[in-house]
Design a protein around this motif. Structure first.
Motif, PDB file in Angstrom:
ATOM      1  N   VAL A   7      31.648  40.571  33.264  1.00 45.10           N
ATOM      2  CA  VAL A   7      31.534  39.928  34.573  1.00 45.10           C
ATOM      3  C   VAL A   7      30.900  38.564  34.337  1.00 45.10           C
ATOM      4  O   VAL A   7      29.828  38.485  33.726  1.00 45.10           O
ATOM      5  N   LEU A  10      29.926  35.675  38.832  1.00 45.91           N
ATOM      6  CA  LEU A  10      30.629  36.151  40.017  1.00 45.91           C
ATOM      7  C   LEU A  10      29.928  35.728  41.312  1.00 45.91           C
ATOM      8  O   LEU A  10      28.733  35.961  41.494  1.00 45.91           O
ATOM      9  N   CYS A  49      33.999  44.113  44.261  1.00 47.29           N
ATOM     10  CA  CYS A  49      34.614  43.041  43.460  1.00 47.29           C
ATOM     11  C   CYS A  49      35.171  43.599  42.147  1.00 47.29           C
ATOM     12  O   CYS A  49      36.213  43.152  41.671  1.00 47.29           O
ATOM     13  N   SER A  60      34.722  35.511  37.171  1.00 49.84           N
ATOM     14  CA  SER A  60      35.806  36.344  36.666  1.00 49.84           C
ATOM     15  C   SER A  60      35.339  37.737  36.280  1.00 49.84           C
ATOM     16  O   SER A  60      34.156  37.967  36.016  1.00 49.84           O
ATOM     17  N   VAL A  61      36.304  38.656  36.288  1.00 49.25           N
ATOM     18  CA  VAL A  61      36.067  40.027  35.831  1.00 49.25           C
ATOM     19  C   VAL A  61      37.127  40.353  34.780  1.00 49.25           C
ATOM     20  O   VAL A  61      38.324  40.160  35.027  1.00 49.25           O
ATOM     21  N   GLU A  67      41.934  39.943  31.995  1.00 49.82           N
ATOM     22  CA  GLU A  67      41.360  39.455  33.247  1.00 49.82           C
ATOM     23  C   GLU A  67      41.972  40.211  34.428  1.00 49.82           C
ATOM     24  O   GLU A  67      43.187  40.357  34.547  1.00 49.82           O
ATOM     25  N   THR A  69      40.451  39.729  37.725  1.00 51.16           N
ATOM     26  CA  THR A  69      39.749  39.168  38.886  1.00 51.16           C
ATOM     27  C   THR A  69      40.527  39.279  40.192  1.00 51.16           C
ATOM     28  O   THR A  69      39.951  39.589  41.234  1.00 51.16           O
ATOM     29  N   ASP A  70      41.849  39.022  40.139  1.00 43.72           N
ATOM     30  CA  ASP A  70      42.637  39.021  41.377  1.00 43.72           C
ATOM     31  C   ASP A  70      43.572  40.226  41.485  1.00 43.72           C
ATOM     32  O   ASP A  70      44.425  40.274  42.372  1.00 43.72           O
TER      33      ASP A  70
END
Ligand SMILES: Nc1ncnc2c1ncn2[C@@H]1O[C@H](COP(=O)(O)OP(=O)(O)O)[C@@H](O)[C@H]1O
Ligand SMILES: [Mg+2]
Length: 250
Positions: A7, A10, A49, A60-61, A67, A69-70
């Motif tokens: 992470v 964030l 999240c 970002s995650v 990745e 994140t989205d």
């Protein structure tokens, strides 16, 4: 680059209210990490999240090096990220056993269990019973899920996530409102996940309780990560006293 979860910086906000203010941490495979912090400090929002129910405004995650994140929640769960919800996802009218079997089937081709006499059905049934034995729910296998106690339901939720094939478990206050006896059962199950080399993040109020099975504790306060250390060091930190009792008590 072998971390299970990464992470980075964030941020999350709703309108002009900022809820997460730049959170960064890494979790290695097989770690059990406790997350504590006062009410409203952003613990559940952080889990949202990580599991895709909130889209961060920046940062970002990464999960297993990719990745995410989205990525929507479903995509994450297919990759092995297991968010355990309370009283959500259980089919109340089905039996306890059927609930676990469905989770197992969800990671197989529909053809493997299409015919009632398919060998895979017997294998799945056996695997489901094995999972239920792990949490001493085997004697309730044939009961409707709705007939379970709140604590047993919680164990079933975790077992379904396991049967679904999760490698990373996000548990949000799994012992809230359950009996002391059931609290021990939840602790036992977390220890089992740990023995199975699963990675676990668990939000809890009671630091005395989580330090039994967490090697590391993260403390959030007003959307920031303020401590990330061993349970012993977190407990003795003056920062912790300040957060919970105000600076005079430190
Ligand atoms: N969708 C949202 N809209 C507005 N405020 C939110 C939303 N989600 C969370 N919050 C606020 O963000 C803060 C953190 O909430 P939460 O993550 O649930 O805290 P915790 O789980 O640590 O108790 C709280 O003040 C909460 O009211
Ligand atoms: Mg919460």
């Amino acid at each position: 680059m072998s971390s299970m979860l990464s992470v980075r910086d964030l941020h999350f906000g709703v309108k002009d209210l900022s809820i997460l203010n730049g959170i960064s941490f890494e979790v290695e495979p097989g770690e059990t990490v406790g997350i504590i912090g006062p009410n409203g400090s952003g613990k559940t929002t952080l889990f949202n999240c990580l599991s895709g129910f909130n889209v961060p405004s920046s940062g970002s995650v990464h999960f297993k090096g990719n990745e995410i994140t989205d990525m929507p929640p479903h995509g994450r769960s297919l990759q092995g990220l297991g968010r355990v919800f309370q009283n959500f996802g259980i089919f109340r009218e089905m039996s306890v056993l059927e609930n676990v079997i469905m989770a197992i089937e969800s990671r197989q081709s529909i053809w493997s269990t299409f015919f009632p006499w398919s060998r895979q059905n017997a294998i799945n049934r056996e695997e489901a019973m094995h999972f239920l034995k792990e949490v001493r729910l085997e004697n309730s296998a044939k009961q409707r899920a709705a007939s379970l106690s709140g604590g047993q339901m919680r164990l079933l939720e975790i077992v379904r996530t396991l049967a679904f094939g999760a490698d990373l478990f996000l548990l949000d206050e799994p012992t809230a409102g359950v009996s002391p006896k059931m609290k021990e059962d939840v602790a036992h199950l977390i220890q089992k996940l740990r023995a199975m080399k699963k990675t676990v993040l668990v939000i809890e109020h009671d630091i005395n309780f989580i330090q039994k099975f967490c090697g590391r504790i993260i403390v959030l306060d007003v959307g920031k990560l303020v401590l990330d250390d061993s349970p012993e060091r977190v407990r003795s930190s003056s920062m912790l006293k300040e957060i919970y009792f105000g600076s005079e008590a430190a």
